[in-house]
Scaffold this active site. Structure first.
Site, PDB file in Angstrom:
ATOM      1  N   ASP A 160      38.807  38.676  31.049  1.00 13.29           N
ATOM      2  CA  ASP A 160      37.580  37.929  30.812  1.00 13.29           C
ATOM      3  C   ASP A 160      36.630  38.251  31.981  1.00 13.29           C
ATOM      4  O   ASP A 160      37.006  38.908  32.951  1.00 13.29           O
ATOM      5  CB  ASP A 160      37.861  36.422  30.675  1.00 13.29           C
ATOM      6  CG  ASP A 160      36.734  35.724  29.883  1.00 13.29           C
ATOM      7  OD1 ASP A 160      35.648  36.329  29.747  1.00 13.29           O
ATOM      8  OD2 ASP A 160      36.930  34.587  29.405  1.00 13.29           O
TER       9      ASP A 160
HETATM   10  C1  NOJ Z   1      33.331  34.713  29.120  1.00 12.57           C
HETATM   11  C2  NOJ Z   1      34.009  34.045  27.963  1.00 12.57           C
HETATM   12  O1  NOJ Z   1      35.086  33.266  28.413  1.00 12.57           O
HETATM   13  C3  NOJ Z   1      34.523  35.008  26.902  1.00 12.57           C
HETATM   14  O2  NOJ Z   1      34.970  34.275  25.812  1.00 12.57           O
HETATM   15  C4  NOJ Z   1      33.464  35.983  26.537  1.00 12.57           C
HETATM   16  O3  NOJ Z   1      33.946  36.854  25.542  1.00 12.57           O
HETATM   17  C5  NOJ Z   1      33.031  36.751  27.769  1.00 12.57           C
HETATM   18  N1  NOJ Z   1      32.497  35.821  28.748  1.00 12.57           N
HETATM   19  C6  NOJ Z   1      31.998  37.818  27.452  1.00 12.57           C
HETATM   20  O4  NOJ Z   1      30.796  37.262  27.116  1.00 12.57           O
END
Ligand code: NOJ
Length: 750
Positions: free
Chosen positions: A296
Site C-alpha cells: 500500500d
Molecule cells: C491507500 C489505500 O489504502 C489503498 O486502498 C489505495 O489503493 C492506495 N492508497 C492507492 O490509492
C-alpha cells in the site's frame, strides 16, 4: 419408430455438439498452455538482459497527479520512467495522457518495457455505482460482477489496466471509515462477492483490451483495526485470522486475481508489508498465488514509525525478504535495493522472482504485443457514461436500497399526495451521492435527489425544497423554513446522512449517529405531523435509535452513485419495490460496537440473571440485524423441513421452507440459511450464514425455497487447527434476516 428416429438423431446432434465443445475447449486449453509457456520464455529472455537497476525499476510504482491543466507527473518521476527506474504508474487519467507516458517508456528506455497503469477503480470509473458496501446489500452476485465489468470497460477505455480492487476486508466496526469499501461483516458472503468482483474486473480473458488486473486488498485483517481507528493495530488470534479475515483473500486467489496489496496494519506485532508468514508462507506457499504483491501507499517507509525498522534501508530489506514485489510510491526499493543485493543482504533471486511476476502480468495483459492497446480515444468516447452503463448503475443503485422502517406504509408515497416537502442537507447535493473513491466520476454528471424527485412526479404534484441545516455543524437558522415547508405539504422526504468525505480512508468516526444537528432537524420537522420519510446517504451503519423515533419510514440508500437520485425517486414513488438486506449490523447503541450477528454465546448468555453477559444501560440486540431489510410487501415463512435429521460425513441434507407473499406487491426476498454447531472442539458462533437465494414472489403466491447443505459446509478450524466438520448436533435456521428465523435440528454422524 418415428420417435426412435427423432431420438437417435437428437442423440447424435447432442453428441456432435458435445464433441465440438470438447474440441474447442481442448484447443482453448492448449492455446492457453502454449501462451503461458511462450510468456514464460519471453520473460526469461528479457530478465537475462536486464541490469539490476532495470529490474528494480520494474518493482517501482509512482503516482501521477491532477493539475488544473490536466494529468501531470512529477518531473523527477518522469525522468525515472525515461531511465527505466519506474515500471508502473497509478492515477494517470485519460487515454491520451497514458499513451504519452507509455510512449516515453517504449521509445526512451533501453529495453522498451511497457508500463502498467493502476487506479483505484472501486465502484465504477466514470459511471459511478453505489459504494461496495451498498452493492453487497443487493445479495446479487451477477449484478455485482456486472458492476465490476462495467468499471473495467470504462477504466480500460481510458488506458488503465490494473485496479486496486476488490477490497475484501471483513469489517465489524462501523466506526472504521473503510467499511464502505468492502462487503460487510460476513465471511461467507464476502468470499462470494470477492470472487464476483475479481471475475468482473478480469473477465474471462485478460488479453482482451477491456479486462484489467484485479488487486485483492488489503492483505490482511485491516478491517480489524482496534476501535475502528484507521491504520490502527490489529491483534487477532490465528483461528480468527484464518476463519474470518483470510477466506475472502483465498477466494480471490481461487478466482484468479493476479495481484495483491499489503495492508497498512500490523498483526500481532508484524506489519503486513514485512510479514513473511503472510506474504510468502500463506499467500504463495499455502495458496499457490502466482501473481505479484504491491505494497500500500508508502507502507515500506511506514515500517519505521511502526517500530520494526531503524531506517529505510532496513525497511526495504524486511519487505523484500517478506515477499513484496512492488513498492508503491515510497521509493525505498529504488533507493536501497541495489545496495542490499550488492552487500548480499538480499539475494538477487528475490529480485528476479519479483520481476518475473511483474513482467508476466504485463505480458498477460498483452502489453508486450501492443503497449497502446488500452489507449483508444474512440473507445474512451463511446464507453464512458454510455446508456448501457448508466442503466446498470441505476439497477444496482435500486438493488442496494434497504428499507429499514415503514410504519403505516408511509412508503411508497400515495397518489393522493400533491405537495411534497423535500428537506435536508443532502437533498440538493450531487458530489455526495458519488461517495468516496469515485475514480473519475463527476458531480456535474449527477442529478441531485430533489431534482430526480422533481423529474419523477406527474404534472400537478409540487415539490418544495428546504435545506434545513448542514450535514455537520450547529446552525439552526434553516429549521424555521424547513418546518414551514413541512407544514404546507402532504408528505415529507428528509434527505439526511454523511457527506462523502466522512467515509473511506482516514475517515473513522468515534460517534456514528447522524452528524451535526440532523436528528434535531428530523424532530422539528416531525412536529408537522405529516407522513415523514428519511432517506439516508451514508457510507457505514449508523446508530439510528434516535432518528427512528421521529420518522415513519427509513430508506437506506448509502452513497448510491451517478444514478442514485433516480433510483431513490423510483423507489419512493413505488415503481421499484426495495429488496436489499443489510450486510452489516446497525447497532442500537455506540457502546455495543463491535457487534455482528455471528458472535459467540459465552458461558453466561444474556438472561434476567444479573451475572450474565449484557450491559446495564443498553440492550444486547442491535437496532437492525445482519440480513435485515423490509419490502413494500410482506413475506411469511413457514414449514421448515429437512429431508433427513441425520447427515452423513461427506453427505448432505436438503432444507426447505415455504415463503408466502401476503402483501399487496410483487416482491423479491433474500431467503437466508444459517447454521449453529451446538458443541465443537472449540466454540462456534450462534449463527453462521451458509446459503441464500434471492427469489421473486408474486403477491398472493408462495414459493418453496430449498438449500442443499453439505457436511463440508460445516467445516471449521478445530482445536488442532485442522479444517474439518465435527460430528454432533446442529441447528439450522431459515429466515429473511439473521434474527427472525425458523429452526430445526439435525445431527452430523461420525
Ligand atoms: C491507500 C489505500 O489504502 C489503498 O486502498 C489505495 O489503493 C492506495 N492508497 C492507492 O490509492
Amino acid at each position: 419408430m418415428i420417435l426412435f428416429k427423432s431420438r437417435s438423431s437428437k442423440v447424435f446432434f447432442i453428441a456432435a455438439i458435445a464433441f465440438c465443445f470438447a474440441f474447442q475447449s481442448s484447443i482453448a486449453f492448449s492455446k492457453s498452455v502454449s501462451r503461458k509457456a511462450s510468456i514464460a520464455a519471453m520473460v526469461e529472455e528479457l530478465l537475462a538482459k536486464m541490469t539490476l537497476d532495470e529490474k528494480i525499476g520494474q518493482m517501482t510504482l509512482f503516482t501521477s497527479h491532477w493539475a488544473n491543466t490536466g494529468p501531470t507527473m512529477d518531473p523527477k518521476n518522469l525522468e525515472q520512467i525515461r531511465t527505466g527506474k519506474c515500471g508502473a504508474v497509478f492515477n494517470a487519467i485519460s487515454a491520451e495522457y497514458i499513451r504519452q507516458l507509455q510512449n516515453t517508456a517504449i521509445s526512451e528506455t533501453r529495453l522498451k518495457i511497457p508500463l502498467i497503469f493502476g487506479h483505484d477503480v472501486i465502484h465504477g470509473h466514470r459511471t459511478i455505482f453505489p459504494i461496495p458496501l451498498a452493492e453487497s446489500c443487493s445479495w446479487d452476485l451477477n449484478a455485482i460482477e456486472q458492476a465490476a465489468r462495467v468499471a473495467a470497460i470504462e477504466a480500460s477505455a481510458q488506458g488503465i489496466n490494473w485496479t486496486f480492487a476488490p477490497m475484501v476486508d471483513i469489517a465489524r466496526d462501523p466506526r472504521w471509515g473503510r467499511v464502505s469499501e468492502g462487503a460487510g461483516e460476513d465471511t461467507y458472503l464476502g468470499c462470494l462477492i470477492a470472487k464476483a468482483r475479481v471475475k468482473g474486473f478480469q473477465g474471462e480473458d485478460l488479453t482482451k483490451p477491456d479486462t484489467i488486473l484485479a488487486c485483492a486488498k488489503h492483505f490482511a485483517a485491516y478491517g480489524a483495526a482496534q476501535a475502528g481507528r484507521d491504520y490502527h493495530t490489529v491483534d487477532v488470534s490465528e483461528r480468527t485470522l484464518f476463519e474470518t479475515y483470510l477466506p475472502p483473500f483465498k477466494a480471490c486467489v481461487d478466482a484468479g486475481a493476479r495481484t495483491f496489496m499489503t495492508s497498512f496494519n500490523e498483526i500481532a506485532g508484524v506489519p503486513s508489508t514485512a510479514n513473511r508468514d503472510l506474504l510468502t508462507n500463506i499467500l504463495r506457499g499455502l495458496w499457490n498465488f502466482q501473481g505479484f504483491i504491491v505494497t500500500d501507499y508508502t507502507s515500506i517507509n511506514e515500517l519505521i514509525p511502526h517500530g520494526i525498522a531503524a531506517d529505510e534501508r532496513e525497511a526495504g530489506k524486511l519487505s523484500a525478504l517478506a515477499g513484496v514485489d512492488m513498492d508503491m510510491q515510497g521509493a525505498v526499493f529504488m533507493n536501497h535495493l541495489a545496495e542490499l543485493v550488492n552487500s548480499g543482504e538480499v539475494s538477487v533471486k528475490y529480485i528476479d522472482n519479483a520481476v518475473r511476476r511483474i513482467l508476466t502480468a504485463k505480458a498477460e495483459l498483452g502489453l508486450f504485443d501492443d503497449p497502446f492497446r488500452y489507449c483508444d480515444v474512440k473507445r474512451e468516447k463511446e464507453k464512458l457514461m454510455c446508456p448501457r452503463h448508466l442503466n446498470s448503475a441505476l439497477e444496482m443503485a435500486k438493488k442496494s436500497l434497504v428499507l429499514l422502517k415503514n410504519e403505516k406504509n408511509a412508503l411508497p408515497l400515495k397518489k393522493s399526495v400533491k405537495k411534497i416537502a423535500v428537506i435536508g442537507p443532502l437533498a440538493d447535493s450531487t458530489a455526495d451521492l458519488l461517495g468516496n473513491w469515485h475514480a473519475v466520476g463527476l458531480a456535474s454528471e449527477v442529478v441531485s435527489i430533489v431534482d430526480a424527485i422533481r423529474k419523477a412526479v406527474p404534472v400537478g404534484v409540487d415539490i418544495h425544497y428546504a435545506k434545513g441545516c448542514d450535514v455537520n455543524g450547529n446552525n439552526r437558522e434553516g429549521f424555521r423554513k424547513a418546518v414551514e415547508t413541512a407544514r404546507k405539504c402532504d408528505a415529507v422526504i428528509l434527505i439526511l446522512g454523511e457527506n462523502e468525505t466522512m467515509s473511506g480512508e482516514a475517515a473513522s468516526r468515534a460517534d456514528i449517529d447522524l452528524p451535526g444537528i440532523q436528528n434535531e432537524l428530523a424532530e422539528a420537522v416531525s412536529k408537522a405531523k405529516k407522513p415523514t420519510i428519511a432517506v439516508l446517504i451514508n457510507g457505514r451503519p449508523l446508530v439510528l435509535t434516535r432518528l427512528q423515533k421521529s420518522v415513519d419510514a427509513i430508506l437506506e440508500a448509502w452513497f448510491p452513485g451517478t444514478m442514485g437520485g433516480k433510483a431513490i425517486a423510483d423507489c419512493v414513488f413505488g415503481s421499484y419495490n426495495p429488496a436489499g438486506k443489510l450486510t452489516m449490523t446497525f447497532p442500537a447503541h455506540l457502546g455495543q460496537i463491535p457487534i455482528h450477528y455471528n458472535m459467540k454465546n459465552t458461558g453466561r448468555p444474556m438472561s434476567d440473571n444479573k451475572y450474565t453477559s449484557k450491559y446495564l444501560d443498553a440492550p444486547n440486540e442491535p437496532l437492525y440485524p445482519f440480513g435485515y431489510g423490509l419490502s413494500y410487501t410482506k413475506f411469511s415463512y413457514s414449514n421448515i423441513s429437512l429431508d433427513s435429521a441425520e447427515m452423513k460425513m461427506g453427505g448432505s441434507i436438503n432444507i426447505s421452507a415455504d415463503i408466502a407473499n401476503t402483501g399487496n406487491y410483487d416482491g423479491e426476498e433474500v431467503v437466508q440459511l444459517y447454521v449453529r454447531d451446538i458443541s465443537g472442539s472449540v466454540t462456534r458462533p450462534v449463527k453462521e450464514l451458509k446459503g441464500f437465494k434471492k427469489v421473486l414472489i408474486e403477491k398472493g403466491k408462495s414459493k418453496k425455497v430449498s438449500f442443499e447443505l453439505k457436511s463440508e459446509d460445516l467445516a471449521f478450524y478445530g482445536i488442532d487447527m485442522s479444517f474439518a466438520p465435527e460430528p454432533g448436533k446442529f441447528q439450522v435456521f431459515v429466515g429473511g434476516n439473521s434474527r427472525d428465523t425458523l429452526s430445526a435440528d439435525f445431527a452430523l454422524l461420525p
